[in-house]
Design an enzyme around this catalytic site. Structure first.
Site, PDB file in Angstrom:
ATOM      1  N   HIS A  43       0.860  -1.190   0.000  1.00 50.02           N
ATOM      2  CA  HIS A  43       0.000   0.000   0.000  1.00 50.02           C
ATOM      3  C   HIS A  43       0.897   1.241   0.000  1.00 50.02           C
ATOM      4  O   HIS A  43       2.105   1.126   0.191  1.00 50.02           O
ATOM      5  CB  HIS A  43      -0.899   0.021   1.242  1.00 50.02           C
ATOM      6  CG  HIS A  43      -0.108   0.162   2.513  1.00 50.02           C
ATOM      7  ND1 HIS A  43       0.458  -0.914   3.170  1.00 50.02           N
ATOM      8  CD2 HIS A  43       0.258   1.256   3.226  1.00 50.02           C
ATOM      9  CE1 HIS A  43       1.132  -0.489   4.233  1.00 50.02           C
ATOM     10  NE2 HIS A  43       1.033   0.835   4.292  1.00 50.02           N
ATOM     11  N   HIS A 130       6.586   6.914  -1.170  1.00 52.44           N
ATOM     12  CA  HIS A 130       7.273   5.681  -1.540  1.00 52.44           C
ATOM     13  C   HIS A 130       6.381   4.496  -1.185  1.00 52.44           C
ATOM     14  O   HIS A 130       5.399   4.645  -0.469  1.00 52.44           O
ATOM     15  CB  HIS A 130       8.607   5.557  -0.792  1.00 52.44           C
ATOM     16  CG  HIS A 130       8.430   5.319   0.670  1.00 52.44           C
ATOM     17  ND1 HIS A 130       8.095   6.332   1.547  1.00 52.44           N
ATOM     18  CD2 HIS A 130       8.502   4.180   1.410  1.00 52.44           C
ATOM     19  CE1 HIS A 130       7.985   5.821   2.770  1.00 52.44           C
ATOM     20  NE2 HIS A 130       8.225   4.528   2.711  1.00 52.44           N
TER      21      HIS A 130
END
Length: 189
Positions: A43, A130
């Site tokens: 995720h 990220h």
């Protein structure tokens, strides 16, 4: 008082998770001491809240829903491999995020402001978009891992494209086998 370990995130489609797992598999060939994120747990984190009273879920949902209302969908691409804090002493192995990153950062800010009004004011980490692939447990094999990542990155273009049109409040239950994530709420943008 019941506590839940919570975070806000952008969930990924299964085809992107499979591509990330393929990338991760190439990195796993190096015998480094890494705790790899499981495929079903990939995720993009917007805001980690940590231990939160279960009774606050509705209040958090309402505050964030109001804050992100009208944000609108946007697109991101996952590309590249890197390390936090850097390749000399890697602690986190990540896939990079590009595309409409400014919209991603604005969404993060909206979530941050909404939860800050409810007392979640930890701003200790600068937001750096990220996707975490793994975390090193020690430096054993880390130099080889960095070298392998550099080789893979040379031929790596785009891992996948994501249309971001919702965010989710996720509960993370820590177990001996790793975290179990449960989506509590999803909010459209």
């Amino acid at each position: 008082m019941e506590q839940k370990r919570l975070f806000w995130a952008i969930c990924l489609p299964e085809n992107i998770k499979r591509k990330l797992f393929g990338l991760q598999s190439k990195l796993r060939e190096v015998p480094a001491d890494v705790k790899w994120v499981e495929q079903h747990n990939f995720h993009l984190t917007l805001k980690f809240l940590g231990d939160t009273r279960a009774s606050q879920v509705r209040e958090l949902t309402n505050a964030v829903s109001h804050s992100i209302s009208g944000t609108g969908a946007f697109s991101l691409e996952l590309a590249g491999i890197g390390f936090f804090p850097g390749p000399k002493r890697p602690k986190v192995i990540w896939a990079g995020v590009r595309g409409e990153v400014e919209k991603f950062k604005q969404l993060h800010e909206k979530v941050e402001e909404a939860v800050a009004r409810l007392g979640f004011t930890d701003h200790s980490n600068r937001f750096s978009p990220h996707l975490t692939l793994g975390r090193t447990r020690s430096l054993r094999g880390s130099a080889e891992l960095v070298d392998r990542a550099a080789l893979i990155a040379k031929d790596l273009e785009i891992i996948g494209k994501i249309r971001v049109d919702s965010i989710s409040l996720i509960e993370s239950q820590l177990t001996r086998k790793g975290p179990i994530y449960t989506t509590l709420v999803s909010l459209g943008l």
